[in-house]
Design a protein around this motif. Sequence first.
Motif, mmCIF file in Angstrom:
data_model
loop_
_atom_site.group_PDB
_atom_site.id
_atom_site.type_symbol
_atom_site.label_atom_id
_atom_site.label_comp_id
_atom_site.label_asym_id
_atom_site.label_seq_id
_atom_site.Cartn_x
_atom_site.Cartn_y
_atom_site.Cartn_z
ATOM 1 N N SER B 51 -11.225 9.289 -27.898
ATOM 2 C CA SER B 51 -10.567 10.578 -27.685
ATOM 3 C C SER B 51 -9.154 10.382 -27.161
ATOM 4 O O SER B 51 -8.830 9.351 -26.582
ATOM 5 C CB SER B 51 -11.367 11.420 -26.685
ATOM 6 O OG SER B 51 -11.056 11.016 -25.375
ATOM 7 N N ALA B 53 -7.964 12.413 -24.977
ATOM 8 C CA ALA B 53 -7.930 13.161 -23.720
ATOM 9 C C ALA B 53 -7.563 12.245 -22.560
ATOM 10 O O ALA B 53 -7.827 11.049 -22.593
ATOM 11 C CB ALA B 53 -9.292 13.802 -23.457
ATOM 12 N N LEU B 119 -7.549 16.354 -29.474
ATOM 13 C CA LEU B 119 -8.060 15.484 -28.414
ATOM 14 C C LEU B 119 -9.326 14.735 -28.806
ATOM 15 O O LEU B 119 -9.565 13.630 -28.342
ATOM 16 C CB LEU B 119 -8.292 16.294 -27.143
ATOM 17 C CG LEU B 119 -7.043 17.003 -26.621
ATOM 18 C CD1 LEU B 119 -7.319 17.629 -25.256
ATOM 19 C CD2 LEU B 119 -5.867 16.037 -26.530
ATOM 20 N N LYS B 246 -5.637 17.289 -21.974
ATOM 21 C CA LYS B 246 -4.446 16.449 -22.140
ATOM 22 C C LYS B 246 -3.451 16.890 -21.077
ATOM 23 O O LYS B 246 -3.169 18.080 -20.945
ATOM 24 C CB LYS B 246 -3.850 16.663 -23.544
ATOM 25 C CG LYS B 246 -2.671 15.772 -23.869
ATOM 26 C CD LYS B 246 -3.154 14.441 -24.388
ATOM 27 C CE LYS B 246 -2.049 13.422 -24.465
ATOM 28 N NZ LYS B 246 -2.635 12.068 -24.597
#
Lengths: 244, 413
Positions: B51, B53, B119, B246
């Motif tokens: 990911s 993120a 993300l 994020k």
Amino acid sequence: MLIQQLSSKPKSNITTAITAHGVGMVFKSDSQKFQALADINLSIPKGDIQLLMGPSGSGKTTLISILAGLMTPTAGNIQLLGEEITSMSRKQLTQFRRHNIGFVFQGFNLFPALTAAENVEVSLNIKGIGGRKGKNEAQMLLAAVGLEDKGKMLPKNLSGGQKQRVAIARALAGDPQLIMADEPTAALDSQSGQAIVEILHQLAKKRGATVLIVTHDPRIVNVADSILYLEDGRLQPPKFTPTG
Amino acid sequence: MVSIARKNLLEDIPRFLVAQAGIMFAATLVTIQTGILNGFSRSTVLLIENSQADIWVSAAKMEHFEETEPLLMAQVEQATQVKGVKQAEPLILGLGKWQTKMGKLNSVRLVGFAIEGELFQPGNIVKGERTVLKKPYTVMADESRLTELMIKNIGDTAAVTSLPVTLGAIAQNSQSIVAPPFLFSSLENVNTYLNSGFTVELNCTMEEGGENLNCTKVYLKTPEKLATPPIKPLSLTDPITHILIKAEPGQDLTTLKQRLAAALPGTVANTTAEMAAKTSTYWKDRTGLGIILGLGAAVGIIVGMVVVSQILYASVSDHLKEFGTLKAMGASDLMIYGVVIEQSLWMAVMGYLPAMLICLGVSSWAATKGIIILITPGTGVGVFGIVVTMSIASGLLAIQKVTHVDPAIVFKA
Ligand SMILES: Nc1ncnc2c1ncn2[C@@H]1O[C@H](COP(=O)(O)OP(=O)(O)OP(=O)(O)O)[C@@H](O)[C@H]1O
Ligand SMILES: [Mg+2]
């Protein structure tokens, strides 16, 4: 008396290569004690070929081991090339042997995995001669014993006499002043034995090395400068003195 | 310098080969066990690590990626309001029942994510496209689990929780080994699957002879007859599982985590690394797989040590007289030990190299079966270190024997 005088002289004037004074060796095992050598006094001049003879079990191997700095006597002291070796540490002894003594053994003791040339090269390596120089020198030493074309052969493919010649080349590596040989011809037929003795004699004389040879072999007597007899661990008065 | 070590080793080729086989076996065992352990723990965190993120917000009671309590869709919006948050996207996880056309059942893990978002990355998509998952009742599965789901290609159909399903894309490196097959789709699709009830039928027949009653539980209607209600957008009260965050560039993640936790009571915020660590630790510790594979690796090391020391010891014993001769000729201890150590290093290297080839072969073969045996450069270096250490330790044992060689043996016949 003579011995003590000699050993007190400065090193440069030394004319005696090997001196033993009051050397004794007692082997102790569990409860038993065995006196293998007693009261050995000797002095071998530089450049001599000295034979050590005597019956089996008389202590010849024990004596040459002591004189070569491989075994520490239980009594007495030894000077090699003017240096007292009996009091040296193990490390100092190793270093002394490295620079001053070449060995020839009854059983050749070649490294079976190494070629003839490599066997000689290892000895040179130990003495700090490596690389190309080591290889060239090994080849020269092999040539000196008449094996210039056998350098690439493994010991198992060489005859007994050839093996012993490789061993002599190895013993001569680094130009040691002392050569110690225990029964160098015992494992050889009489012809190759004769050849070995001649090579040893010739090369030692040329280089001025002192050679101590333990032997049963009466034919070696011809090349000897003098002979010591050992019986029951004691040196005997000379029975026979060769010419000179 | 003449390499006595190498020549001595090669002098007895059969013995050398036995030794090499032993070391190779040990190195292979250690590498594969480590590779499986790494592959396993890696697979449990693939989706987290893939990911984009920075922070994962989850329910406070979260155990790991798949084990947690629901959040609400409304909280995604709240998270977006937190200072320093650039983007927030929901992720929905839920269990479902997959039913093949043949009526076979299989548990599946539904993963709903924002298709338009950035993300969440469901592995590498190797067939089809991410956007196809926006189509109603369309999902993506990992290549390694297609057999288990009894489908082969894009367009194949089945049913999930009484609703139809079409395979729209195929991914690689998206599947956790310990989880049921992941079905990736849009948030809306997954939400629909999770909210649809399913009917259960129990059909029982008497076996011939009348001994056993055979029952089949059928949770679904047959796929052809499935109803397909229109997919509804998510409402603020719909449950979700994680919120992927994020951060604005340059944000300090520690303080951002604190702000998120304060703004969203009942939640916990973890950085992506923390989330991955929590999840992989859970699986390693809770399942005991780490211990089992660790034991396997230990056995490999022990076997290797025994073999190497055995061979080295025998080799040194055989050449004892030569070592004595070296000593007599004035070789230093260093040089003599050097021979033994060099010998053990040769054995290490000659055992290690073929072992790595085998491991890489096994690993790429396993990959085609969907099993990750992860051999990282780190593992390669580590195993080499182990093999070298093991060989040198064995060499030191053999050196004990050389140390006690009396150089006077050279004159003994
Ligand atoms: N390490 C030892 N421990 C106990 N006794 C020993 C040891 N080495 C030698 N001896 C004994 O010392 C005596 C002399 O042995 P040595 O090997 O020096 O004889 P040798 O003259 O070389 O005999 P040969 O001609 O048979 O080689 C022998 O009785 C032998 O048994
Ligand atoms: Mg003897």
